[in-house]
Motif scaffolding. Structure first.
Motif, PDB file in Angstrom:
ATOM      1  N   VAL A 129       0.854  -1.194   0.000  1.00  0.00           N
ATOM      2  CA  VAL A 129       0.000   0.000   0.000  1.00  0.00           C
ATOM      3  C   VAL A 129       0.888   1.242   0.000  1.00  0.00           C
ATOM      4  CG1 VAL A 129      -1.791   1.258   1.262  1.00  0.00           C
ATOM      5  CG2 VAL A 129      -1.804  -1.231   1.262  1.00  0.00           C
ATOM      6  N   ILE A 130       0.590   2.162  -0.895  1.00  0.00           N
ATOM      7  CA  ILE A 130       1.325   3.439  -0.957  1.00  0.00           C
ATOM      8  C   ILE A 130       0.332   4.552  -0.653  1.00  0.00           C
ATOM      9  CG2 ILE A 130       2.542   5.013  -2.526  1.00  0.00           C
ATOM     10  CD1 ILE A 130       3.503   2.372  -3.893  1.00  0.00           C
ATOM     11  N   VAL A 131       0.639   5.280   0.413  1.00  0.00           N
ATOM     12  CA  VAL A 131      -0.275   6.335   0.873  1.00  0.00           C
ATOM     13  C   VAL A 131       0.444   7.664   0.720  1.00  0.00           C
ATOM     14  CG1 VAL A 131      -1.669   7.157   2.835  1.00  0.00           C
ATOM     15  CG2 VAL A 131      -1.046   4.742   2.699  1.00  0.00           C
ATOM     16  N   ALA A 132      -0.275   8.697   0.309  1.00  0.00           N
ATOM     17  CA  ALA A 132       0.303  10.049   0.332  1.00  0.00           C
ATOM     18  C   ALA A 132      -0.623  10.937   1.158  1.00  0.00           C
ATOM     19  CB  ALA A 132       0.441  10.605  -1.080  1.00  0.00           C
ATOM     20  N   GLU A 133      -0.007  11.743   2.028  1.00  0.00           N
ATOM     21  CA  GLU A 133      -0.833  12.678   2.804  1.00  0.00           C
ATOM     22  C   GLU A 133      -1.383  13.767   1.888  1.00  0.00           C
ATOM     23  OE1 GLU A 133      -1.812  12.157   5.616  1.00  0.00           O
ATOM     24  OE2 GLU A 133      -0.320  11.263   6.928  1.00  0.00           O
ATOM     25  N   GLU A 134      -0.671  13.974   0.787  1.00  0.00           N
ATOM     26  CA  GLU A 134      -1.105  14.990  -0.194  1.00  0.00           C
ATOM     27  C   GLU A 134      -0.665  14.497  -1.564  1.00  0.00           C
ATOM     28  OE1 GLU A 134       0.030  19.648  -0.988  1.00  0.00           O
ATOM     29  OE2 GLU A 134       1.629  18.292  -0.437  1.00  0.00           O
ATOM     30  N   GLN A 135      -1.487  14.729  -2.586  1.00  0.00           N
ATOM     31  CA  GLN A 135      -1.055  14.475  -3.958  1.00  0.00           C
ATOM     32  C   GLN A 135      -1.068  15.817  -4.697  1.00  0.00           C
ATOM     33  OE1 GLN A 135      -2.360  10.199  -5.479  1.00  0.00           O
ATOM     34  NE2 GLN A 135      -4.127  11.467  -5.023  1.00  0.00           N
ATOM     35  N   THR A 136       0.017  16.088  -5.388  1.00  0.00           N
ATOM     36  CA  THR A 136       0.075  17.354  -6.124  1.00  0.00           C
ATOM     37  C   THR A 136      -0.374  17.172  -7.573  1.00  0.00           C
ATOM     38  OG1 THR A 136       2.393  16.883  -6.563  1.00  0.00           O
ATOM     39  CG2 THR A 136       1.913  18.331  -4.692  1.00  0.00           C
ATOM     40  N   GLY A 137      -0.466  15.911  -8.020  1.00  0.00           N
ATOM     41  CA  GLY A 137      -0.946  15.649  -9.385  1.00  0.00           C
ATOM     42  C   GLY A 137      -1.874  14.448  -9.378  1.00  0.00           C
ATOM     43  N   GLY A 138      -2.769  14.408  -8.382  1.00  0.00           N
ATOM     44  CA  GLY A 138      -3.696  13.268  -8.270  1.00  0.00           C
ATOM     45  C   GLY A 138      -4.504  13.136  -9.561  1.00  0.00           C
ATOM     46  N   ARG A 139      -4.652  11.903 -10.030  1.00  0.00           N
ATOM     47  CA  ARG A 139      -5.349  11.675 -11.306  1.00  0.00           C
ATOM     48  C   ARG A 139      -6.658  10.948 -11.085  1.00  0.00           C
ATOM     49  NH1 ARG A 139      -3.314   8.162 -14.373  1.00  0.00           N
ATOM     50  NH2 ARG A 139      -1.661   7.291 -13.087  1.00  0.00           N
ATOM     51  N   GLY A 140      -7.666  11.364 -11.828  1.00  0.00           N
ATOM     52  CA  GLY A 140      -8.939  10.667 -11.824  1.00  0.00           C
ATOM     53  C   GLY A 140      -9.109   9.908 -13.129  1.00  0.00           C
ATOM     54  N   ARG A 141     -10.256   9.310 -13.321  1.00  0.00           N
ATOM     55  CA  ARG A 141     -10.542   8.596 -14.563  1.00  0.00           C
ATOM     56  C   ARG A 141     -10.619   9.594 -15.707  1.00  0.00           C
ATOM     57  NH1 ARG A 141     -15.604   6.909 -14.229  1.00  0.00           N
ATOM     58  NH2 ARG A 141     -15.396   5.607 -16.056  1.00  0.00           N
ATOM     59  N   ARG A 142     -10.346   9.105 -16.911  1.00  0.00           N
ATOM     60  CA  ARG A 142     -10.488   9.894 -18.133  1.00  0.00           C
ATOM     61  C   ARG A 142      -9.659  11.181 -18.094  1.00  0.00           C
ATOM     62  NH1 ARG A 142     -15.081   8.546 -21.406  1.00  0.00           N
ATOM     63  NH2 ARG A 142     -15.202   6.332 -21.006  1.00  0.00           N
ATOM     64  N   GLY A 143      -8.469  11.075 -17.502  1.00  0.00           N
ATOM     65  CA  GLY A 143      -7.537  12.199 -17.523  1.00  0.00           C
ATOM     66  C   GLY A 143      -7.940  13.373 -16.634  1.00  0.00           C
ATOM     67  N   ARG A 144      -8.929  13.156 -15.773  1.00  0.00           N
ATOM     68  CA  ARG A 144      -9.334  14.276 -14.907  1.00  0.00           C
ATOM     69  C   ARG A 144      -8.360  14.408 -13.743  1.00  0.00           C
ATOM     70  NH1 ARG A 144     -14.685  11.590 -15.209  1.00  0.00           N
ATOM     71  NH2 ARG A 144     -15.668  12.448 -17.046  1.00  0.00           N
ATOM     72  N   GLN A 145      -8.414  15.560 -13.113  1.00  0.00           N
ATOM     73  CA  GLN A 145      -7.601  15.798 -11.903  1.00  0.00           C
ATOM     74  C   GLN A 145      -8.333  15.221 -10.707  1.00  0.00           C
ATOM     75  OE1 GLN A 145      -7.309  19.950 -11.166  1.00  0.00           O
ATOM     76  NE2 GLN A 145      -5.196  20.033 -11.866  1.00  0.00           N
ATOM     77  N   TRP A 146      -7.578  14.793  -9.708  1.00  0.00           N
ATOM     78  CA  TRP A 146      -8.222  14.396  -8.450  1.00  0.00           C
ATOM     79  C   TRP A 146      -7.619  15.271  -7.358  1.00  0.00           C
ATOM     80  CZ3 TRP A 146     -12.364  11.624  -7.091  1.00  0.00           C
ATOM     81  CH2 TRP A 146     -12.522  11.327  -5.739  1.00  0.00           C
ATOM     82  N   HIS A 147      -8.430  16.157  -6.827  1.00  0.00           N
ATOM     83  CA  HIS A 147      -7.974  17.129  -5.849  1.00  0.00           C
ATOM     84  C   HIS A 147      -7.663  16.400  -4.538  1.00  0.00           C
ATOM     85  CE1 HIS A 147      -7.526  21.043  -4.188  1.00  0.00           C
ATOM     86  NE2 HIS A 147      -8.511  20.892  -3.330  1.00  0.00           N
TER      87      HIS A 147
END
Ligand code: BTN
Length: 274
Positions: A58-76
């Motif tokens: 398991v890889i956890v990040a407290e923050e993602q600066t480039g989180g990705r969603g489906r279909r190339g969307r950003q994940w805040h």
């Protein structure tokens, strides 16, 4: 029993030792790596130098600066407010692999159901909703390495302690968090353990070829089944959502009386247009 560091403080960092200790009876999670900040936990898991990570890592990040969603969307993915993690899997059940995203959504929904006052719904293919708004998104990506070894990186984002001001004006009408739904802040490490236990149990069902149980439990939590919907995947297909087939596709009955199977797409619930 191990205590989460500062366990009464919902904004406390997630401790890898706490997760490992709580998961000690499980064969799923051999390693947990917690980072203060990553571009994306999925990208990190996919790095060539991480090709040998054991299944269940398991890889956890407290923050993602480039989180990705489906279909190339950003994940805040703001710091310390949500659960942003990926789990590396080397599934031995290739025949059920297309059900994995649905099964993971089900695992998250069942874990949220254990919290008082929450009644999550599932939205095809793998969103988890509370009060009609998205609380969790899942991004599964697969890769085979040069030796032909197949791995899946399943990225899961759960909005935990965001207040409405933590969502952008654009997201606010569509997104929610556990804090907004319950009025309380939640311990993210406890939630991660609960979700990982849920994932372990759905994986066991898939491995044992009991996909019928996953489909039945998934269907029971999907209020759009039986209702008119539209799915956009290049073209827009509209019809009545009859259910999910054995490999996780949407079964639609279209206005011309035919049946369409939809494997991917953006889904819109048309109940209000009924
Ligand atoms: C979606 O609903 O569009 C999928 C969102 C998936 C977000 C998670 S957060 C952890 C992992 N890392 C990423 O960059 N994305 C996934």
């Amino acid at each position: 029993m191990a205590e989460s560091p500062e366990s009464n403080d919902a904004s406390a960092p997630i401790g890898a030792e706490f997760i490992l200790e709580k998961m000690a009876g499980s064969h799923l999670v051999p390693n947990v790596f917690v980072f203060r900040s990553l571009a994306s936990t999925n990208d990190h898991a996919m790095l060539p130098e991480n090709a040998d990570l054991q299944s269940g890592t398991v890889i956890v990040a407290e923050e993602q600066t480039g989180g990705r969603g489906r279909r190339g969307r950003q994940w805040h993915s703001p710091p310390f407010l949500g659960l942003w993690f990926s789990i590396v899997l080397r599934p031995c059940f290739k025949e059920n692999i297309t059900l994995l995203p649905l099964a993971l959504g089900l695992a998250v929904a069942k874990s949220l159901e254990n919290m008082p006052g929450l009644a999550p719904d599932l939205k095809w293919p793998n969103d988890v909703l509370l009060s009609g708004r998205k609380v969790c998104g899942i991004l599964c990506e697969c890769r085979s390495d040069a030796a032909g070894r197949f791995r899946v990186v399943a990225g899961i984002g759960i909005n935990v302690n965001q207040d409405s001001g933590d969502f952008s004006a654009e997201l606010r009408p569509y997104a929610t968090s556990l804090l907004l739904e319950t009025g309380n802040a939640h311990d993210r490490a406890d939630l991660l353990v609960s979700v990982l236990c849920g994932i372990e149990s759905v994986l066991a069902e898939l491995e044992a070829n009991r996909s019928g149980k996953i489909l039945e439990e998934w269907t029971r939590r999907c209020p759009a089944i039986g209702k008119p919907v539209s799915v956009a995947d290049g073209e827009v297909v509209s019809g009545r959502f009859l259910g999910i087939d054995s490999i996780g596709r949407m079964i639609l009955s279209t206005p011309d009386g035919s049946r369409r199977l939809v494997a991917a797409g953006d889904f819109e619930d048309n109940r209000s247009k009924e």
